[in-house]
Write an enzyme that holds these catalytic residues in place. Structure first.
Site, PDB file in Angstrom:
ATOM      1  N   ASP A  81       0.814  -1.219   0.000  1.00 25.99           N
ATOM      2  CA  ASP A  81       0.000   0.000   0.000  1.00 25.99           C
ATOM      3  C   ASP A  81       0.842   1.261   0.000  1.00 25.99           C
ATOM      4  O   ASP A  81       0.535   2.235  -0.698  1.00 25.99           O
ATOM      5  CB  ASP A  81      -0.914   0.023   1.238  1.00 25.99           C
ATOM      6  CG  ASP A  81      -2.000  -1.025   1.187  1.00 25.99           C
ATOM      7  OD1 ASP A  81      -2.425  -1.390   0.085  1.00 25.99           O
ATOM      8  OD2 ASP A  81      -2.421  -1.483   2.270  1.00 25.99           O
ATOM      9  N   GLU A  82       1.913   1.252   0.795  1.00 29.47           N
ATOM     10  CA  GLU A  82       2.670   2.486   1.028  1.00 29.47           C
ATOM     11  C   GLU A  82       3.486   2.950  -0.172  1.00 29.47           C
ATOM     12  O   GLU A  82       3.954   4.097  -0.198  1.00 29.47           O
ATOM     13  CB  GLU A  82       3.579   2.335   2.249  1.00 29.47           C
ATOM     14  CG  GLU A  82       4.650   1.269   2.131  1.00 29.47           C
ATOM     15  CD  GLU A  82       4.198  -0.088   2.632  1.00 29.47           C
ATOM     16  OE1 GLU A  82       5.083  -0.894   2.979  1.00 29.47           O
ATOM     17  OE2 GLU A  82       2.969  -0.339   2.681  1.00 29.47           O
ATOM     18  N   ILE A  83       3.672   2.094  -1.190  1.00 27.62           N
ATOM     19  CA  ILE A  83       4.439   2.531  -2.355  1.00 27.62           C
ATOM     20  C   ILE A  83       3.589   2.609  -3.622  1.00 27.62           C
ATOM     21  O   ILE A  83       4.071   3.034  -4.667  1.00 27.62           O
ATOM     22  CB  ILE A  83       5.660   1.620  -2.604  1.00 27.62           C
ATOM     23  CG1 ILE A  83       5.221   0.215  -3.030  1.00 27.62           C
ATOM     24  CG2 ILE A  83       6.562   1.572  -1.382  1.00 27.62           C
ATOM     25  CD1 ILE A  83       6.378  -0.648  -3.504  1.00 27.62           C
ATOM     26  N   GLN A  84       2.337   2.229  -3.536  1.00 23.12           N
ATOM     27  CA  GLN A  84       1.501   2.213  -4.739  1.00 23.12           C
ATOM     28  C   GLN A  84       1.350   3.595  -5.364  1.00 23.12           C
ATOM     29  O   GLN A  84       1.423   3.740  -6.591  1.00 23.12           O
ATOM     30  CB  GLN A  84       0.115   1.639  -4.410  1.00 23.12           C
ATOM     31  CG  GLN A  84       0.081   0.137  -4.259  1.00 23.12           C
ATOM     32  CD  GLN A  84      -1.336  -0.411  -4.167  1.00 23.12           C
ATOM     33  OE1 GLN A  84      -2.311   0.274  -4.510  1.00 23.12           O
ATOM     34  NE2 GLN A  84      -1.464  -1.641  -3.693  1.00 23.12           N
ATOM     35  N   HIS A 129      -6.834  -4.570  -2.813  1.00 24.27           N
ATOM     36  CA  HIS A 129      -7.145  -3.849  -1.574  1.00 24.27           C
ATOM     37  C   HIS A 129      -7.463  -2.419  -1.977  1.00 24.27           C
ATOM     38  O   HIS A 129      -6.781  -1.840  -2.829  1.00 24.27           O
ATOM     39  CB  HIS A 129      -5.955  -3.891  -0.616  1.00 24.27           C
ATOM     40  CG  HIS A 129      -6.182  -3.203   0.691  1.00 24.27           C
ATOM     41  ND1 HIS A 129      -7.401  -3.210   1.348  1.00 24.27           N
ATOM     42  CD2 HIS A 129      -5.346  -2.475   1.476  1.00 24.27           C
ATOM     43  CE1 HIS A 129      -7.296  -2.533   2.485  1.00 24.27           C
ATOM     44  NE2 HIS A 129      -6.058  -2.070   2.577  1.00 24.27           N
ATOM     45  N   GLU A 153      -2.208 -22.970  21.748  1.00 26.73           N
ATOM     46  CA  GLU A 153      -3.520 -23.570  21.508  1.00 26.73           C
ATOM     47  C   GLU A 153      -4.497 -22.633  20.804  1.00 26.73           C
ATOM     48  O   GLU A 153      -5.591 -23.052  20.423  1.00 26.73           O
ATOM     49  CB  GLU A 153      -4.107 -24.061  22.837  1.00 26.73           C
ATOM     50  CG  GLU A 153      -3.344 -25.249  23.415  1.00 26.73           C
ATOM     51  CD  GLU A 153      -4.102 -25.939  24.539  1.00 26.73           C
ATOM     52  OE1 GLU A 153      -5.335 -26.022  24.456  1.00 26.73           O
ATOM     53  OE2 GLU A 153      -3.446 -26.385  25.491  1.00 26.73           O
TER      54      GLU A 153
END
Length: 330
Positions: free
Chosen positions: A82-85, A107, A230
């Protein structure tokens, strides 16, 4: 609720079109290989000479620079972090986008928050597998798939939904079912789920339980098994059978104890905190904080990563996982 399955979807809208998958990480590798194996014309756009370039070539994919892939493609499917798109789109993709093209995502972050702003003459669509890339590929190879989402933000050509569904089908998602949504709904619910439950909430719950037992004098190894190890077993039951099925599979003691004590832990204050998390997503507070974080090259995130690795539960857990053969040395 609108769900689409294999029988509901034709892939005619993809005929004659070239799909450029930009990025070859977990999702990029899985989705592109699935679509190619389904007969779609797929090319890969990545940084020339990098690890992804070499891996995609080893996988037999057609690989080229991001710019060349954007020039050649009719559909540009962006699967970068997301941060480089935004930067990559503006500098390496946007100059080559033509009228009638489709810009696709898995996304909605950069579209919903107006970081990427394609013109009005292109489609903006999304299809999003609800699972990691490894599972997207594995279930496809097994002849099935995982569920997914589909959304259309902008329909310039009149067949944007058919294009998105066609890619989803070729990726294998319509075998399990694809749910129609919006970019807004997908983005905000996805961020909330990650922050409040799946990543942020569950790790804090586990660590708090672990610390409570250790501080009370119990062995850290026993505390780890009871509060962390668990968790997977219980989540797997919920995943397969829902809450009711999980309660049926655990002991009556566990069921009674869980049902009568859970609200002592997840109090109204915790639910109010979740509402604050959602509000920060909706009003753009988180978007700004994440942008500011990336402006510092993730300085705070790096500190938090380092601190997380020093938590007692991580030290104990690493030792136990190796002792049990669950984790191999790097």
């Amino acid at each position: 609720m609108k769900m689409y399955y294999d029988a509901d979807v034709e892939t005619d809208a993809l005929e004659g079109k070239t799909i450029a998958v930009i990025g070859y990480g977990s999702q990029g590798r899985a989705q592109s290989r699935n679509m190619a194996d389904s007969g779609a014309d797929v090319i890969i756009g990545v940084r020339e000479g990098g690890k992804s370039w070499d891996l995609a070539k080893e996988d037999g994919m057609t690989v080229m620079s991001i710019e060349d892939a954007a020039k050649k493609a009719d559909i540009i499917h962006i699967l970068l972090p997301d941060e480089i798109q935004e930067k990559v789109y503006n500098e390496q993709i946007a100059p080559y986008v033509e009228s009638g093209n489709t810009i696709s995502f898995s996304h909605g972050y950069n579209i919903h928050f107006d970081l990427i702003k394609p013109g009005e003459d292109v489609n903006i669509v999304m299809f999003a597998p609800k699972g990691p890339g490894s599972m997207v590929r594995r279930t496809y190879e097994e002849g099935f798939g995982i569920p997914g989402l589909v959304a259309v933000e902008q329909d310039a050509t009149g067949d944007a939904l058919q294009i998105a569904l066609g890619m989803a089908k070729d990726t294998g998602l319509t075998k399990a079912g694809v749910l129609e949504t919006t970019f807004k709904e997908e983005t905000e619910t996805d961020l909330f789920g990650e922050q409040a439950v799946l990543c942020g909430g569950i790790t804090e719950l586990i660590n708090s339980g672990f610390q409570t037992l250790v501080e009370a004098g119990y062995q850290p190894e026993i505390a780890y098994f009871e509060t962390c190890h668990e968790v997977k077993l219980i989540v797997d039951l919920i995943y397969e059978k829902g809450f009711e099925g999980m309660w049926k599979d655990v002991s009556n003691t566990a069921e009674y104890g869980g049902l009568t004590r859970r609200e002592t832990v997840i109090t109204q204050e915790a639910k109010d905190g979740m509402k604050k998390v959602l509000q920060d997503i909706q009003d753009g507070t988180f978007k700004k904080q994440w942008a500011d974080e990336n402006a510092t090259d993730g300085a705070n995130l790096k500190e938090m990563r380092e601190a997380e690795g020093q938590e007692t539960i991580e030290i104990v857990g690493t030792r136990l996982r190796k002792a049990c053969g669950l984790q191999k040395d790097d």
